[in-house]
Design an enzyme around this catalytic site. Structure first.
Site, short mmCIF file in Angstrom:
data_model
loop_
_atom_site.label_atom_id
_atom_site.label_comp_id
_atom_site.label_asym_id
_atom_site.label_seq_id
_atom_site.Cartn_x
_atom_site.Cartn_y
_atom_site.Cartn_z
N THR A 115 -43.60 -60.41 12.61
CA THR A 115 -42.75 -60.61 13.10
C THR A 115 -42.44 -61.87 11.58
O THR A 115 -40.74 -62.45 12.02
CB THR A 115 -42.20 -61.17 14.32
OG1 THR A 115 -43.67 -62.51 14.77
CG2 THR A 115 -42.54 -60.19 14.93
N HIS A 120 -51.84 -58.93 -30.17
CA HIS A 120 -51.24 -59.16 -31.13
C HIS A 120 -49.87 -58.51 -31.52
O HIS A 120 -49.93 -57.40 -32.25
CB HIS A 120 -51.94 -59.98 -32.21
CG HIS A 120 -51.17 -61.25 -33.07
ND1 HIS A 120 -50.75 -62.35 -32.32
CD2 HIS A 120 -50.55 -61.02 -34.28
CE1 HIS A 120 -50.11 -62.70 -33.72
NE2 HIS A 120 -49.78 -61.45 -34.12
P1 FAD Z 1 -41.12 -60.23 7.23
O1 FAD Z 1 -41.02 -59.58 6.31
O2 FAD Z 1 -40.43 -61.39 7.34
O3 FAD Z 1 -40.80 -59.27 8.49
C1 FAD Z 1 -40.74 -59.65 9.55
C2 FAD Z 1 -39.65 -58.44 10.44
O4 FAD Z 1 -40.10 -58.41 11.76
C3 FAD Z 1 -38.81 -58.01 10.66
O5 FAD Z 1 -38.06 -57.64 9.58
C4 FAD Z 1 -38.23 -59.10 11.75
O6 FAD Z 1 -36.76 -58.19 11.53
C5 FAD Z 1 -39.46 -58.00 12.00
N1 FAD Z 1 -39.34 -58.87 13.73
C6 FAD Z 1 -39.59 -60.08 14.28
N2 FAD Z 1 -39.49 -60.46 15.62
C7 FAD Z 1 -39.41 -58.81 16.05
C8 FAD Z 1 -39.38 -58.85 17.52
N3 FAD Z 1 -39.67 -58.77 18.50
N4 FAD Z 1 -39.60 -56.98 17.61
C9 FAD Z 1 -38.93 -55.66 16.34
N5 FAD Z 1 -39.23 -56.76 15.20
C10 FAD Z 1 -39.34 -57.58 14.82
N6 FAD Z 1 -42.28 -62.96 -1.08
C11 FAD Z 1 -43.55 -63.11 -2.78
O7 FAD Z 1 -43.76 -63.14 -2.06
N7 FAD Z 1 -42.25 -62.72 -3.61
C12 FAD Z 1 -40.93 -63.15 -3.83
O8 FAD Z 1 -40.03 -62.73 -4.73
C13 FAD Z 1 -40.18 -63.41 -2.91
N8 FAD Z 1 -39.27 -64.09 -2.76
C14 FAD Z 1 -38.47 -64.50 -1.76
C15 FAD Z 1 -36.85 -64.50 -1.50
C16 FAD Z 1 -36.24 -64.76 -0.44
C17 FAD Z 1 -34.61 -65.46 -0.32
C18 FAD Z 1 -37.02 -64.25 0.53
C19 FAD Z 1 -36.22 -65.54 2.41
C20 FAD Z 1 -38.49 -64.75 0.90
C21 FAD Z 1 -39.60 -64.59 0.43
N9 FAD Z 1 -40.84 -64.17 0.03
C22 FAD Z 1 -41.09 -63.63 -1.31
C23 FAD Z 1 -41.08 -63.90 0.84
C24 FAD Z 1 -41.46 -62.62 2.04
O9 FAD Z 1 -40.04 -62.55 1.59
C25 FAD Z 1 -41.89 -63.29 3.17
O10 FAD Z 1 -43.21 -64.15 2.16
C26 FAD Z 1 -42.30 -62.04 3.49
O11 FAD Z 1 -41.52 -61.17 4.41
C27 FAD Z 1 -43.62 -62.19 4.80
O12 FAD Z 1 -43.50 -60.60 5.67
P2 FAD Z 1 -44.00 -60.16 6.64
O13 FAD Z 1 -44.66 -59.01 7.07
O14 FAD Z 1 -45.22 -61.70 7.35
O15 FAD Z 1 -42.56 -60.68 7.64
#
Ligand code: FAD
Ligand code: NAI
Length: 466
Positions: free
Chosen positions: A143, A444
């Site tokens: 999440t 290079h």
């Molecule tokens: P997330 O991508 O946060 O996905 C979680 C999903 O779960 C979301 O869609 C949410 O809606 C859903 N969810 C939550 N609770 C529920 C629920 N109860 N029921 C159903 N769905 C739910 N990382 C990089 O490596 N490179 C980058 O260039 C980079 N740039 C970034 C730029 C910004 C502005 C930000 C904010 C972050 C950036 N990151 C980057 C970090 C990266 O986005 C996160 O580390 C990554 O998205 C984490 O992945 P995840 O799968 O853990 O969770």
């Protein structure tokens, strides 16, 4: 409906894990509360921020470096609405691509908020209020995270904003005050500084990107300063107030004085928090720590063995590629394989220009661990390729073991560092020595020669072009 695996959350961790599960023959579902898949990264993170970074960099170059290349432009303007529209198109194409991959892999895509009813049952509450219940032999909490703030800096999402709003502004801020000069601050602060905003960074620590190797923060500050930015390091924000068209940011200086900055927007980028709101973890008996991080063991299992967690919602770096590795890892653990993640070799990248990239130990960490080490560094300005493209800012720094010569850390700031760091990761994964890399042919003229030269410098202080 009973599934082998249910992923709650469709970010890079959730969707990658779901695809790997499907590849391994598991009946898989993915639940996402928003209408589009891809999570923070694709919708309001990695992809849109890089789209705006690229657009703003094109503008900046057109305004500031094209003339020197012999290219004259008249009447150069920023069309912010078009920049934001293009960014959204990139996001839409990318999120649609994930929906296609779900279909291709026969993964059931379910939209609504997922919450535990009991350790095997998930209720999905849809936007229209209707509910659906599914069960899973295994469940993965994916999440993610949400922006953090403090009571002294209440977010109103209009003037006092997070990265999400900063990716969709309708006007170029005149004065953007950025609280937190970490990764988001550096990237989004650069976007607006390049297209004309005055940007002021207020940062708790003594440099930009303070968790990375100290050399990088100093170098990054030099290049961001060239964009006209101001820095308030070691300063503490005491109050942020939205006054309608203005934002007032009150700050304590290191000398104990109080100053107030006045801007029209304030970006709060002080970190992100794990997101488990609405999941009803208690119904499954899953434990989270006091900061909301779901606790996992080395197999990424929570205290309830068939419930796993990954990505931003657990310990470790909040990075898309870390979450992806963990998604794949969990799928393979579920089917009884023995996967491995080398956490120490997950690279960190900041997509400013020049880019910043890092892998392995920082110099401070090596010192703390008492490991004997040596340093080799090489500046971009000594590279023919960098002079040809006018990308002379930056350096590569290699930390190697003093006795064995094994590469322990690589830190770079310079053109295309985001891509170049992959070579360092590969070298370190195979436990290469600095001399190994310095004896490999690097084409290079390329920027990658800076890594080879830094390795030569680390091997025996024998860089060629310096
Ligand atoms: P997330 O991508 O946060 O996905 C979680 C999903 O779960 C979301 O869609 C949410 O809606 C859903 N969810 C939550 N609770 C529920 C629920 N109860 N029921 C159903 N769905 C739910 N990382 C990089 O490596 N490179 C980058 O260039 C980079 N740039 C970034 C730029 C910004 C502005 C930000 C904010 C972050 C950036 N990151 C980057 C970090 C990266 O986005 C996160 O580390 C990554 O998205 C984490 O992945 P995840 O799968 O853990 O969770
Ligand atoms: P961050 O942890 O990178 O930076 C937060 C900064 O705010 C730190 O420098 C910290 O010292 C400072 N800070 C904290 N409290 C403060 C206060 N009260 N006053 C002033 N400064 C304060 O977090 P950020 O930039 O919000 O990013 C969140 C996460 O998103 C990061 O963990 C990062 O990994 C991820 N991300 C990754 C990107 C990438 O890989 N290129 C891009 C953007 C985000």
């Amino acid at each position: 409906m009973e599934y082998d695996v249910i992923f709650i959350g469709s970010g890079p961790g959730g969707y990658t894990g779901a695809i790997r599960c499907a590849q391994l023959g598991l009946k898989t579902a993915i639940i996402e509360k928003y209408p589009t898949l891809g999570g923070t990264c694709l919708n309001v993170g990695c992809i849109p921020s890089k789209a705006l970074l690229d657009s703003s960099e094109h503008y900046y170059n057109a305004a500031h470096t094209f003339a020197e290349h012999g290219i004259k432009l008249n009447d150069l303007q920023v069309d912010l609405a078009q920049m934001i529209k293009r960014k959204q198109e990139v996001v839409d194409q990318t999120t649609k691509g994930i929906a296609f991959l779900m279909k291709k892999n026969k993964i059931d895509e379910l939209h609504g908020v997922g919450s535990f009813v009991d350790p095997h049952t998930i209720k999905i509450t849809k936007e229209d209020g209707s509910e659906q219940t599914i069960t899973g032999k295994n469940i993965v909490i994916a999440t993610g995270s949400k922006p953090m703030s403090f009571p002294s800096m209440p977010l109103d999402k209009k003037r006092v904003i997070t990265s999400t709003e900063a990716l969709a502004l309708s006007e170029i801020p005149k004065h953007l005050i950025v609280i937190g000069a970490g990764v988001i601050g550096a990237e989004l602060g650069s976007v607006y500084a390049r297209i004309g905003s005055k940007v002021s960074f207020v940062e708790f620590a003594d440099s930009m990107i303070p968790t990375m190797d100290k050399t990088l923060g100093k170098e990054l500050q030099k290049v961001v300063k060239k964009l006209g930015a101001d820095f308030y390091f070691n300063h503490k924000v005491t109050k942020v107030e939205n006054k309608g068209d203005e934002v007032l940011v009150s700050i304590d200086t290191p000398k104990g004085e109080q100053i107030t900055l006045t801007g029209d927007y304030c970006l709060v980028s002080v970190g992100r928090r794990p997101y488990t709101d609405g999941l009803n973890l208690e119904a499954a008996g899953v434990k989270a720590d006091e900061r909301g991080k779901v606790e996992v063991d080395k197999y990424l299992r929570t205290n309830v063995p068939h419930i796993y967690a990954l990505g931003d919602v657990i310990r470790g770096a909040m990075l898309a590629h870390k979450a992806e590795e963990e998604g794949t890892f969990i799928a393979e653990v579920i089917v009884g394989q023995k996967p491995h993640i080398h956490y120490h070799l997950i690279p960190g990248v900041v997509y400013t220009w020049p880019e910043v990239a890092s892998v392995g130990y920082t110099e401070d960490e090596i010192k703390k661990e008492g490991i004997p080490y040596k340093v080799g560094s090489f500046p971009f300005k000594a590279l023919g390729r960098a002079r040809a493209s006018m990308d002379i800012d930056g350096l590569v720094k290699v930390l190697a073991h003093k006795e064995t010569d094994e590469i322990l850390g690589v830190h770079m700031i310079g053109a295309r560092a985001a891509d170049m760091i992959a070579e360092a990761v590969t070298a370190m994964e195979f436990r290469a020595s600095a001399e190994d890399v310095s004896r490999m042919s690097h084409a290079h003229p390329t920027f990658t020669e800076a890594f080879k030269e830094a390795c030569l410098a680390a091997t025996d202080n024998r860089a060629i072009n310096m």
